[in-house]
Motif scaffolding. Structure first.
Motif, PDB file in Angstrom:
ATOM      1  N   ALA A 110     -49.959  30.413  16.742  1.00  0.00           N
ATOM      2  CA  ALA A 110     -50.273  31.131  15.498  1.00  0.00           C
ATOM      3  C   ALA A 110     -51.557  30.581  14.901  1.00  0.00           C
ATOM      4  O   ALA A 110     -52.061  29.534  15.308  1.00  0.00           O
ATOM      5  CB  ALA A 110     -49.115  30.979  14.511  1.00  0.00           C
ATOM      6  N   ARG A 111     -52.060  31.306  13.937  1.00  0.00           N
ATOM      7  CA  ARG A 111     -53.285  30.869  13.258  1.00  0.00           C
ATOM      8  C   ARG A 111     -52.985  29.959  12.073  1.00  0.00           C
ATOM      9  O   ARG A 111     -53.891  29.315  11.539  1.00  0.00           O
ATOM     10  CB  ARG A 111     -54.066  32.089  12.785  1.00  0.00           C
ATOM     11  CG  ARG A 111     -54.699  32.905  13.913  1.00  0.00           C
ATOM     12  CD  ARG A 111     -55.223  34.230  13.421  1.00  0.00           C
ATOM     13  NE  ARG A 111     -54.130  35.092  12.964  1.00  0.00           N
ATOM     14  CZ  ARG A 111     -54.299  36.336  12.544  1.00  0.00           C
ATOM     15  NH1 ARG A 111     -55.498  36.864  12.506  1.00  0.00           N
ATOM     16  NH2 ARG A 111     -53.264  37.048  12.159  1.00  0.00           N
ATOM     17  N   SER A 112     -51.728  29.932  11.647  1.00  0.00           N
ATOM     18  CA  SER A 112     -51.356  29.131  10.480  1.00  0.00           C
ATOM     19  C   SER A 112     -49.848  28.887  10.485  1.00  0.00           C
ATOM     20  O   SER A 112     -49.102  29.514  11.245  1.00  0.00           O
ATOM     21  CB  SER A 112     -51.740  29.858   9.190  1.00  0.00           C
ATOM     22  OG  SER A 112     -50.983  31.063   9.071  1.00  0.00           O
ATOM     23  N   HIS A 113     -49.413  27.975   9.636  1.00  0.00           N
ATOM     24  CA  HIS A 113     -47.982  27.717   9.456  1.00  0.00           C
ATOM     25  C   HIS A 113     -47.280  28.976   8.970  1.00  0.00           C
ATOM     26  O   HIS A 113     -46.172  29.304   9.434  1.00  0.00           O
ATOM     27  CB  HIS A 113     -47.809  26.574   8.446  1.00  0.00           C
ATOM     28  CG  HIS A 113     -46.383  26.134   8.277  1.00  0.00           C
ATOM     29  ND1 HIS A 113     -45.896  25.679   7.079  1.00  0.00           N
ATOM     30  CD2 HIS A 113     -45.349  26.091   9.146  1.00  0.00           C
ATOM     31  CE1 HIS A 113     -44.617  25.370   7.213  1.00  0.00           C
ATOM     32  NE2 HIS A 113     -44.263  25.598   8.466  1.00  0.00           N
ATOM     33  N   ALA A 114     -47.927  29.709   8.059  1.00  0.00           N
ATOM     34  CA  ALA A 114     -47.318  30.936   7.525  1.00  0.00           C
ATOM     35  C   ALA A 114     -47.095  31.962   8.633  1.00  0.00           C
ATOM     36  O   ALA A 114     -46.067  32.647   8.669  1.00  0.00           O
ATOM     37  CB  ALA A 114     -48.205  31.522   6.428  1.00  0.00           C
ATOM     38  N   GLU A 115     -48.062  32.059   9.580  1.00  0.00           N
ATOM     39  CA  GLU A 115     -47.908  33.030  10.669  1.00  0.00           C
ATOM     40  C   GLU A 115     -46.796  32.594  11.618  1.00  0.00           C
ATOM     41  O   GLU A 115     -46.040  33.436  12.127  1.00  0.00           O
ATOM     42  CB  GLU A 115     -49.210  33.191  11.446  1.00  0.00           C
ATOM     43  CG  GLU A 115     -49.110  34.297  12.494  1.00  0.00           C
ATOM     44  CD  GLU A 115     -50.426  34.551  13.213  1.00  0.00           C
ATOM     45  OE1 GLU A 115     -50.398  35.279  14.207  1.00  0.00           O
ATOM     46  OE2 GLU A 115     -51.460  34.011  12.778  1.00  0.00           O
ATOM     47  N   LEU A 116     -46.655  31.289  11.851  1.00  0.00           N
ATOM     48  CA  LEU A 116     -45.555  30.817  12.696  1.00  0.00           C
ATOM     49  C   LEU A 116     -44.217  31.175  12.055  1.00  0.00           C
ATOM     50  O   LEU A 116     -43.284  31.603  12.749  1.00  0.00           O
ATOM     51  CB  LEU A 116     -45.650  29.303  12.897  1.00  0.00           C
ATOM     52  CG  LEU A 116     -44.519  28.692  13.744  1.00  0.00           C
ATOM     53  CD1 LEU A 116     -44.586  29.199  15.181  1.00  0.00           C
ATOM     54  CD2 LEU A 116     -44.567  27.166  13.702  1.00  0.00           C
ATOM     55  N   LYS A 117     -44.123  31.034  10.749  1.00  0.00           N
ATOM     56  CA  LYS A 117     -42.884  31.392  10.059  1.00  0.00           C
ATOM     57  C   LYS A 117     -42.595  32.875  10.226  1.00  0.00           C
ATOM     58  O   LYS A 117     -41.440  33.271  10.414  1.00  0.00           O
ATOM     59  CB  LYS A 117     -42.980  31.019   8.573  1.00  0.00           C
ATOM     60  CG  LYS A 117     -42.945  29.520   8.324  1.00  0.00           C
ATOM     61  CD  LYS A 117     -42.697  29.173   6.882  1.00  0.00           C
ATOM     62  CE  LYS A 117     -43.917  29.423   6.014  1.00  0.00           C
ATOM     63  NZ  LYS A 117     -43.701  28.944   4.632  1.00  0.00           N
TER      64      LYS A 117
END
Length: 404
Positions: A110-117
């Motif tokens: 993912a590009r960020s922690h938010a995208e992984l979530k």
């Protein structure tokens, strides 16, 4: 891009490591630093991130640890602040290695922690909706629609606001002052009467609910129950019929059918909730039971900061068929009644948008009235909010505090 089985195994492994390490860290901290407020103060750490650290340490699904925890930068700050404390029993090398692994997973998928979530959430939704099964939110919505048609009534939104303080007249108890506000109530032609339930015995001179005005003030150390006229429909109070001893509730049998109305109640309860700081269980609970099919539930609890600093807060949905006795409120003792799901709990700062309106319904006037009525200063309290769409009918939602 969907996560493969191998990807999920790696996320599961890192989540398991992180949860175990966070629990070891919390165990090593002084008792006063094991709550959200205590951890925030002890480390001078962001309160929201402190909440997420504690929530991640409690996750049952290891993959969800990475969605519950703070981001990589906030976890590195957490480790750095712990290092400054120089706790002898704490080795942070393993935590730092796990943070590195988490960062690598995020970069890989993912590009960020938010995208992984979002990826993990989508994977979970896909799994729960596969093989003909509906997602939990869809099931709760179907449950609401079927229940409201079956029994002939429904509530559009229920908002409850509770203030918890130590009873200065009797420190063995907490004094709870609360509003229970039900908006958009509809009763079908065949629906039973509207009843407001409660458990506290009435005073000997009880003849019916009081009628509260906006300039009324609390009666010290007395149980009170009544209707707040300003937040209820004009005709509501006049529809009161009787108090049902067998059901422990106020009965309103003369309400119009098929016409939406609002009903707001005030409770002042000085001697039913035990003070966890002096009780053996060291646990207190604030709850609301879903007696009518309800579309939206918002439950707000203000707790004195002196109590909050020594507590670990959690939430749950429990069977409404069994009464949980005071002194037996620990999560470890309530697991047999716990229903699936983990309602979201937020920590609100003063002036947060949710203190103004929730689901387009204004709540700020009710919060202000409650603090005025109780003669208390909102700045002296920590605030927690739980919101649930389509809460399970005939269940009980709890925000409970386990105190150090």
């Amino acid at each position: 891009m969907a996560l493969s089985a191998v990807d999920l195994q790696a996320i599961h492994a890192v989540g398991k490591q992180l949860k175990e390490q966070l629990n070891q860290i919390l165990l090593a901290l002084p008792n006063h630093a094991k709550s959200i407020a205590g951890l925030t103060e002890y480390l001078s750490y962001n309160r929201s991130n402190a909440q997420r650290v504690i929530k991640a340490s409690q996750c049952l699904d290891f993959k969800l640890v990475l969605t519950a925890c703070p981001g990589v930068a906030a976890l590195r700050e957490f480790s750095h602040l712990l290092q400054i404390k120089s706790l002898e029993s704490l080795d942070l090398n393993e935590l730092n290695q796990t943070i590195d692994q988490m960062e690598q997973i995020i970069r890989q998928h993912a590009r960020s922690h938010a995208e992984l979530k979002r990826l993990l959430s989508a994977q979970s939704s896909k799994k729960s909706s596969g093989k003909g099964r509906l997602a939990t939110s869809q099931l709760r919505k179907q449950h609401f629609e079927a229940s409201s048609q079956l029994i002939g009534n429904q509530i559009e939104q229920m908002f409850t606001c509770h203030i918890l303080t130590e009873n200065r007249f009797n420190p063995d108890y907490l004094h709870e002052v609360a509003i229970v506000s039900k908006n958009g109530v509809r009763l079908g032609e065949q629906a039973p009467p509207f009843v407001q339930f409660y458990t506290h015995p009435n005073n000997d001179n009880f003849t019916g609910p009081a009628r509260y005005k906006l300039d009324d003030r609390v009666k010290e150390n007395q149980f009170e129950i009544g209707i707040i006229d300003a937040f209820s429909s004009d005709f509501f109070a006049d529809s009161y019929t009787e108090y049902s001893t067998s059901n422990s509730g106020l009965v309103f049998a003369n309400l119009p059918r098929e016409q939406a109305f609002n009903a707001s109640f005030l409770f002042s309860n000085p001697d039913e909730l035990v003070n966890p700081m002096s009780n053996e269980s060291r646990c207190s609970s604030t709850s609301i039971s879903i007696k009518n099919p309800t579309r939206h539930l918002a439950m707000m609890v203000f707790i004195e900061k002196s109590l909050d600093r020594q507590s670990n807060v959690n939430v749950g949905c429990y069977s409404g068929n069994q009464k949980v006795e005071e002194g037996k409120l620990k999560a470890s003792e309530m697991w047999t009644e716990k229903l699936p799901g983990f309602p979201e709990l937020k920590v609100l700062a003063n002036g947060a948008p949710q203190m103004q309106s929730i689901n387009a319904i204004e709540v700020s006037d009710q919060i202000d009235f409650l603090f005025q009525f109780a003669g208390l200063n909102q700045a002296d309290f920590a605030c927690y909010l739980m919101t649930v769409d389509y809460p399970i009918w005939s269940s009980t939602y709890r925000i409970y505090f386990e105190h150090a």
